[in-house]
Design a protein around this motif. Structure first.
Motif, PDB file in Angstrom:
ATOM      1  N   THR A 100     -19.193 -35.588  67.801  1.00 53.04           N
ATOM      2  CA  THR A 100     -20.127 -35.162  68.577  1.00 53.04           C
ATOM      3  C   THR A 100     -19.558 -35.137  70.130  1.00 53.04           C
ATOM      4  O   THR A 100     -18.973 -36.310  70.451  1.00 53.04           O
ATOM      5  CB  THR A 100     -21.300 -35.809  68.160  1.00 53.04           C
ATOM      6  N   GLU A 101     -19.598 -34.073  70.808  1.00 52.23           N
ATOM      7  CA  GLU A 101     -19.159 -33.779  72.141  1.00 52.23           C
ATOM      8  C   GLU A 101     -17.757 -34.467  72.062  1.00 52.23           C
ATOM      9  O   GLU A 101     -17.460 -34.911  72.947  1.00 52.23           O
ATOM     10  CB  GLU A 101     -20.052 -34.810  73.056  1.00 52.23           C
ATOM     11  N   ARG A 102     -17.039 -34.107  71.180  1.00 54.50           N
ATOM     12  CA  ARG A 102     -15.461 -34.162  70.860  1.00 54.50           C
ATOM     13  C   ARG A 102     -15.189 -35.723  70.513  1.00 54.50           C
ATOM     14  O   ARG A 102     -14.240 -36.059  70.636  1.00 54.50           O
ATOM     15  CB  ARG A 102     -14.818 -33.680  72.145  1.00 54.50           C
ATOM     16  N   GLU A 103     -16.063 -36.593  70.389  1.00 61.50           N
ATOM     17  CA  GLU A 103     -16.127 -37.982  70.090  1.00 61.50           C
ATOM     18  C   GLU A 103     -16.491 -37.972  68.696  1.00 61.50           C
ATOM     19  O   GLU A 103     -17.422 -37.463  68.117  1.00 61.50           O
ATOM     20  CB  GLU A 103     -16.576 -38.715  70.904  1.00 61.50           C
ATOM     21  N   THR A 104     -15.726 -38.940  67.937  1.00 66.90           N
ATOM     22  CA  THR A 104     -15.918 -39.335  66.535  1.00 66.90           C
ATOM     23  C   THR A 104     -17.417 -39.783  66.248  1.00 66.90           C
ATOM     24  O   THR A 104     -17.796 -40.903  66.996  1.00 66.90           O
ATOM     25  CB  THR A 104     -15.095 -40.415  65.915  1.00 66.90           C
ATOM     26  N   VAL A 105     -18.095 -39.535  65.466  1.00 67.29           N
ATOM     27  CA  VAL A 105     -19.557 -40.098  65.202  1.00 67.29           C
ATOM     28  C   VAL A 105     -19.337 -41.352  64.596  1.00 67.29           C
ATOM     29  O   VAL A 105     -18.589 -41.617  63.954  1.00 67.29           O
ATOM     30  CB  VAL A 105     -20.173 -38.981  64.468  1.00 67.29           C
TER      31      VAL A 105
END
Length: 212
Positions: A100-105
């Motif tokens: 999400t938003e290029r970060e791991t969920v």
């Protein structure tokens, strides 16, 4: 909706010949659909700011959103899919990429949204590939809820989803920092999205042939 330039790692994933769209609905089932390098469309720089604008109203409460959804319901994004599942609604089609938003969920979201994954597809950031278009069309044809796990980024698949879905369907995706965008598919919205897709770089003729 937003998308960022692919970094080197993203490009490497897009070129992995073993990561093509795969039906994993049964033990050992493998259906190689296309070379994941079969790039169809690429997001041009001059469209990036335009695509940051939501394509529909924004909701922050999943229950309120679900009061007005059509069928089928297509969810694009891990957090959106998670909120719908937490509201006891399994989307007919869900596209997730464990980010999400290029970060791991976090682990809870990842485990919840990927449970029951039945299709996989490769789609690098800022692109729309043959792999993911095939998976989307296949999922829309199925009679049971289908989750597509995307290796890369699923953001831009919102656009072909709106065009491919039947009139009256709902496409829901996340707007960073604001909530969930609900797009009810109408002829007017379809034409707006078709115009956007026609401004992408790449093999637009093949894209439309596959999608329609």
């Amino acid at each position: 909706m937003t998308s960022d330039e692919p970094d080197d790692a993203d490009r490497d994933r897009g070129g992995d010949e073993d990561a093509s769209a795969t039906d994993v609905s049964g033990p050992g089932a493998t259906d190689v659909v296309s070379d994941p390098a079969d790039q169809l469309l690429v997001l041009p720089d001059d469209l990036r700011s335009e695509l940051k604008e939501p394509l529909g109203p924004i909701e922050t409460d999943a229950d309120a959103l679900l009061e007005d959804v059509g069928e089928p319901l297509i969810a694009v994004g891990d957090v959106v899919t998670y909120h719908l599942l937490e509201a006891d609604c399994r989307p007919d089609v869900a596209l997730v990429d464990e980010r999400t938003e290029r970060e791991t969920v976090d682990e809870e979201i990842r485990d919840t949204v990927t449970e029951g994954t039945s299709l996989e597809a490769v789609n690098p950031p800022a692109e729309i590939t043959e792999d993911v278009v095939w998976a989307l069309c296949e999922a829309l044809e199925r009679m049971e809820p289908t989750t597509i796990l995307v290796d890369g980024e699923e953001d831009l698949v919102v656009l072909p989803a709106i065009v491919a879905a039947p009139l009256g369907a709902s496409v829901v995706y996340g707007q960073p920092g604001e909530g969930m965008v609900h797009v009810r598919v109408t002829e007017e919205v379809r034409e707006e999205v078709r115009d956007l897709l026609d401004r992408f770089d790449g093999d637009r003729e093949r894209f439309w042939t596959l999608l329609e």
